[in-house]
Scaffold this motif. Structure first.
Motif, short mmCIF file in Angstrom:
data_model
loop_
_atom_site.label_atom_id
_atom_site.label_comp_id
_atom_site.label_asym_id
_atom_site.label_seq_id
_atom_site.Cartn_x
_atom_site.Cartn_y
_atom_site.Cartn_z
N LEU A 93 -57.80 -21.72 6.66
CA LEU A 93 -56.40 -21.48 6.28
C LEU A 93 -56.10 -21.96 4.86
CD1 LEU A 93 -54.65 -22.50 9.63
CD2 LEU A 93 -54.91 -20.19 8.69
N GLY A 94 -57.11 -22.52 4.20
CA GLY A 94 -56.91 -22.99 2.83
C GLY A 94 -56.28 -24.36 2.75
N LEU A 95 -56.31 -25.09 3.84
CA LEU A 95 -55.73 -26.44 3.87
C LEU A 95 -56.83 -27.48 3.66
CD1 LEU A 95 -53.47 -25.93 7.01
CD2 LEU A 95 -52.79 -25.77 4.61
N SER A 96 -57.57 -27.31 2.58
CA SER A 96 -58.70 -28.16 2.28
C SER A 96 -58.26 -29.60 2.10
CB SER A 96 -59.37 -27.67 1.00
OG SER A 96 -60.31 -28.62 0.57
N PRO A 97 -59.03 -30.54 2.64
CA PRO A 97 -58.69 -31.95 2.43
C PRO A 97 -58.94 -32.40 0.99
CG PRO A 97 -60.72 -31.75 3.70
CD PRO A 97 -60.18 -30.37 3.52
N HIS A 98 -59.67 -31.60 0.21
CA HIS A 98 -59.96 -31.96 -1.18
C HIS A 98 -59.12 -31.08 -2.10
CE1 HIS A 98 -62.08 -32.88 -4.84
NE2 HIS A 98 -62.76 -33.80 -4.19
N PRO A 99 -58.22 -31.67 -2.89
CA PRO A 99 -57.30 -30.88 -3.72
C PRO A 99 -57.97 -30.06 -4.82
CG PRO A 99 -57.07 -33.23 -4.20
CD PRO A 99 -58.01 -33.11 -3.04
N HIS A 159 -60.60 -22.00 -2.98
CA HIS A 159 -61.75 -21.41 -3.64
C HIS A 159 -62.65 -20.75 -2.58
CE1 HIS A 159 -65.47 -21.02 -5.96
NE2 HIS A 159 -64.67 -21.05 -7.03
N PRO A 160 -62.92 -19.42 -2.72
CA PRO A 160 -63.68 -18.68 -1.69
C PRO A 160 -65.08 -19.23 -1.43
CG PRO A 160 -62.77 -17.17 -3.33
CD PRO A 160 -62.48 -18.55 -3.80
N ASP A 161 -65.77 -19.67 -2.49
CA ASP A 161 -67.12 -20.20 -2.29
C ASP A 161 -67.09 -21.49 -1.47
OD1 ASP A 161 -68.23 -18.12 -3.68
OD2 ASP A 161 -68.30 -19.21 -5.60
N TYR A 162 -66.10 -22.32 -1.78
CA TYR A 162 -65.95 -23.58 -1.03
C TYR A 162 -65.63 -23.29 0.43
CZ TYR A 162 -63.87 -27.75 0.91
OH TYR A 162 -63.55 -28.79 1.74
N ILE A 163 -64.72 -22.38 0.64
CA ILE A 163 -64.32 -22.03 2.01
C ILE A 163 -65.52 -21.51 2.78
CG2 ILE A 163 -62.94 -20.43 3.38
CD1 ILE A 163 -60.73 -20.73 1.25
N GLN A 164 -66.30 -20.63 2.17
CA GLN A 164 -67.46 -20.07 2.85
C GLN A 164 -68.52 -21.14 3.15
OE1 GLN A 164 -69.43 -16.87 0.82
NE2 GLN A 164 -70.98 -16.63 2.41
N ALA A 165 -68.84 -21.96 2.15
CA ALA A 165 -69.88 -22.99 2.34
C ALA A 165 -69.45 -24.01 3.39
CB ALA A 165 -70.17 -23.69 1.02
N ALA A 166 -68.21 -24.45 3.30
CA ALA A 166 -67.72 -25.43 4.26
C ALA A 166 -67.65 -24.84 5.66
CB ALA A 166 -66.34 -25.93 3.83
N SER A 167 -67.22 -23.60 5.76
CA SER A 167 -67.13 -22.93 7.07
C SER A 167 -68.50 -22.81 7.70
CB SER A 167 -66.50 -21.55 6.93
OG SER A 167 -65.16 -21.65 6.53
N GLU A 168 -69.49 -22.42 6.91
CA GLU A 168 -70.85 -22.27 7.45
C GLU A 168 -71.41 -23.61 7.92
OE1 GLU A 168 -73.24 -20.19 4.57
OE2 GLU A 168 -71.97 -18.40 4.68
N GLY A 169 -71.17 -24.65 7.14
CA GLY A 169 -71.65 -25.99 7.52
C GLY A 169 -70.99 -26.47 8.80
#
Length: 149
Positions: free
Chosen positions: A86-92, A97-107
């Motif tokens: 949902l884009g509510l990343s704990p890191h501001p 960022h799509p790459d961050y969302i994808q990498a974090a989601s996969e992990g």
């Protein structure tokens, strides 16, 4: 998602929770009962099956606790996955960022999969060791009856 599906899934999770907690309570009750039953007995080799039963029940309790730990970890990871998607990343700095969302989601998905397998494994072995403890207790009880005749 269909409301009927959500309700059935919710009931399934509730049922699974109740089953694990039932086994945890039954395990502790079984240990307490075995201790009470053997309280006035002298230590003897004939009590080996009883000891094996209590050890099995202790292992069952431990496995049930591990099941709950991994289950709760899986729920937490699911919540974090939803936050990230949902884009509510704990890191501001990363935010949407799509790459961050994808990498974090996969992990996180990988961690959820591993945790889910452990939840199932610990649940299976919790049940098996509980039953094994009951079998050892029955063997002990029948053997004690035999020794009294």
């Amino acid at each position: 998602m269909n409301e009927n599906f959500k309700e059935v899934y919710k009931q399934l999770l509730t049922s699974q929770d109740k089953y694990v907690y039932f086994l945890l309570a039954a395990t502790l009750a079984s240990i307490a009962f075995a201790i009470k039953e053997s309280q006035s007995l002298k230590l003897d080799l004939s009590q080996i099956p009883l000891a094996l039963g209590v050890v099995s029940w202790g292992l069952s309790f431990f496995l049930g606790c591990r099941n709950r730990e991994y289950y709760n970890s899986t729920l937490f990871a699911n919540g974090e996955l939803l936050r990230i998607q949902l884009g509510l990343s704990p890191h501001p700095d990363y935010g949407n960022h799509p790459d961050y969302i994808q990498a974090a989601s996969e992990g996180i998905k990988s961690a959820i999969e591993k945790n889910s397998k452990k939840v199932m494994m610990f649940g299976r072995y919790q049940t098996r060791t509980f039953i094994l403890g009951a079998l050892f207790y029955i063997i002990w009880h029948v053997y004690e009856m035999y020794l009294r005749t």
